[in-house]
Design a protein around this motif. Structure first.
Motif, PDB file in Angstrom:
ATOM      1  N   PRO A  56       0.827  -1.213   0.000  1.00  0.00           N
ATOM      2  CA  PRO A  56       0.000   0.000   0.000  1.00  0.00           C
ATOM      3  C   PRO A  56       0.858   1.258   0.000  1.00  0.00           C
ATOM      4  O   PRO A  56       1.919   1.299   0.626  1.00  0.00           O
ATOM      5  N   ARG A  57       0.387   2.270  -0.698  1.00  0.00           N
ATOM      6  CA  ARG A  57       1.100   3.547  -0.750  1.00  0.00           C
ATOM      7  C   ARG A  57       0.945   4.262   0.582  1.00  0.00           C
ATOM      8  O   ARG A  57      -0.161   4.422   1.078  1.00  0.00           O
ATOM      9  N   GLN A  69       9.692  11.395   4.318  1.00  0.00           N
ATOM     10  CA  GLN A  69       8.958  12.124   3.282  1.00  0.00           C
ATOM     11  C   GLN A  69       8.013  13.140   3.912  1.00  0.00           C
ATOM     12  O   GLN A  69       7.907  14.279   3.445  1.00  0.00           O
ATOM     13  N   GLN A  70       7.331  12.741   4.974  1.00  0.00           N
ATOM     14  CA  GLN A  70       6.424  13.656   5.653  1.00  0.00           C
ATOM     15  C   GLN A  70       7.171  14.868   6.193  1.00  0.00           C
ATOM     16  O   GLN A  70       6.719  16.006   6.033  1.00  0.00           O
ATOM     17  N   GLY A 111      -0.625   7.820  -9.879  1.00  0.00           N
ATOM     18  CA  GLY A 111      -1.605   7.654  -8.815  1.00  0.00           C
ATOM     19  C   GLY A 111      -1.859   8.915  -8.015  1.00  0.00           C
ATOM     20  O   GLY A 111      -2.619   8.907  -7.066  1.00  0.00           O
ATOM     21  N   LEU A 112      -1.231  10.037  -8.420  1.00  0.00           N
ATOM     22  CA  LEU A 112      -1.456  11.328  -7.768  1.00  0.00           C
ATOM     23  C   LEU A 112      -1.649  12.400  -8.823  1.00  0.00           C
ATOM     24  O   LEU A 112      -0.949  12.406  -9.833  1.00  0.00           O
ATOM     25  N   TYR A 143      11.403  12.262  -4.400  1.00  0.00           N
ATOM     26  CA  TYR A 143      11.232  10.847  -4.079  1.00  0.00           C
ATOM     27  C   TYR A 143      10.768  10.019  -5.274  1.00  0.00           C
ATOM     28  O   TYR A 143      10.328   8.887  -5.119  1.00  0.00           O
ATOM     29  N   GLY A 144      10.850  10.596  -6.451  1.00  0.00           N
ATOM     30  CA  GLY A 144      10.433   9.869  -7.649  1.00  0.00           C
ATOM     31  C   GLY A 144       8.931   9.732  -7.780  1.00  0.00           C
ATOM     32  O   GLY A 144       8.446   8.876  -8.495  1.00  0.00           O
ATOM     33  N   ILE A 145       8.191  10.583  -7.088  1.00  0.00           N
ATOM     34  CA  ILE A 145       6.726  10.574  -7.176  1.00  0.00           C
ATOM     35  C   ILE A 145       6.322  11.726  -8.084  1.00  0.00           C
ATOM     36  O   ILE A 145       6.525  12.893  -7.749  1.00  0.00           O
ATOM     37  N   GLU A 146       5.787  11.397  -9.233  1.00  0.00           N
ATOM     38  CA  GLU A 146       5.397  12.417 -10.215  1.00  0.00           C
ATOM     39  C   GLU A 146       3.898  12.658 -10.125  1.00  0.00           C
ATOM     40  O   GLU A 146       3.097  11.833 -10.561  1.00  0.00           O
TER      41      GLU A 146
END
Length: 134
Positions: free
Chosen positions: A17-18, A24-25, A84-85, A108-111
């Motif tokens: 789960p993501r 990161q927070q 997913g975002l 963090y590699g989250i696009e």
């Protein structure tokens, strides 16, 4: 399902789960503190089993930096996002706070895809963060 060389069929490995890590927070909080008094909506796709918890991670961060957070709510008409975002904006241009969020996630590699608000996901907020399925 995936077939191996012997003809045996195996289930594909489950994706965990993501969730945002503590690190990161902390980084997101430090980045977003520079943008006081923002108003943001958080939406999630109910069909994605981990979307609510992931959306709540972001809502917690936004509240920690004293943003006005429109209650986390489910939505079905979310923009497509391969990551997913999605950051949903009313106009063509990202607000500086939304741009900072997008850029911090990229570390963090989250696009987070940027999408125009065609389904009124923003409501009265300045922008919305939509958690969709991968």
């Amino acid at each position: 399902m995936v077939a191996d060389g012997s003809g045996t069929v195996e289930s594909a490995p489950e994706r965990s789960p993501r969730r945002l890590t503590t690190h990161q927070q902390a980084v997101l909080i430090q980045v977003l503190l520079a943008f006081p008094d923002e108003t943001v909506a958080v939406r999630y796709l109910t069909a994605a089993s981990d979307a609510l918890n992931y959306a709540e991670d972001f809502s917690t961060i936004f509240k920690a930096v004293n943003w006005n957070v429109v209650q986390v709510e489910p939505a079905e008409d979310l923009p497509y996002s391969s990551s997913g975002l999605a950051i949903v904006v009313r106009g063509e241009k990202l607000r500086p706070s939304a741009e900072a969020l997008r850029d911090a996630l990229r570390i963090y590699g989250i696009e987070a895809q940027v999408a125009t608000d065609e389904a009124n996901l923003c409501g009265l907020s300045n922008f919305a963060l939509a958690v969709t399925k991968l």
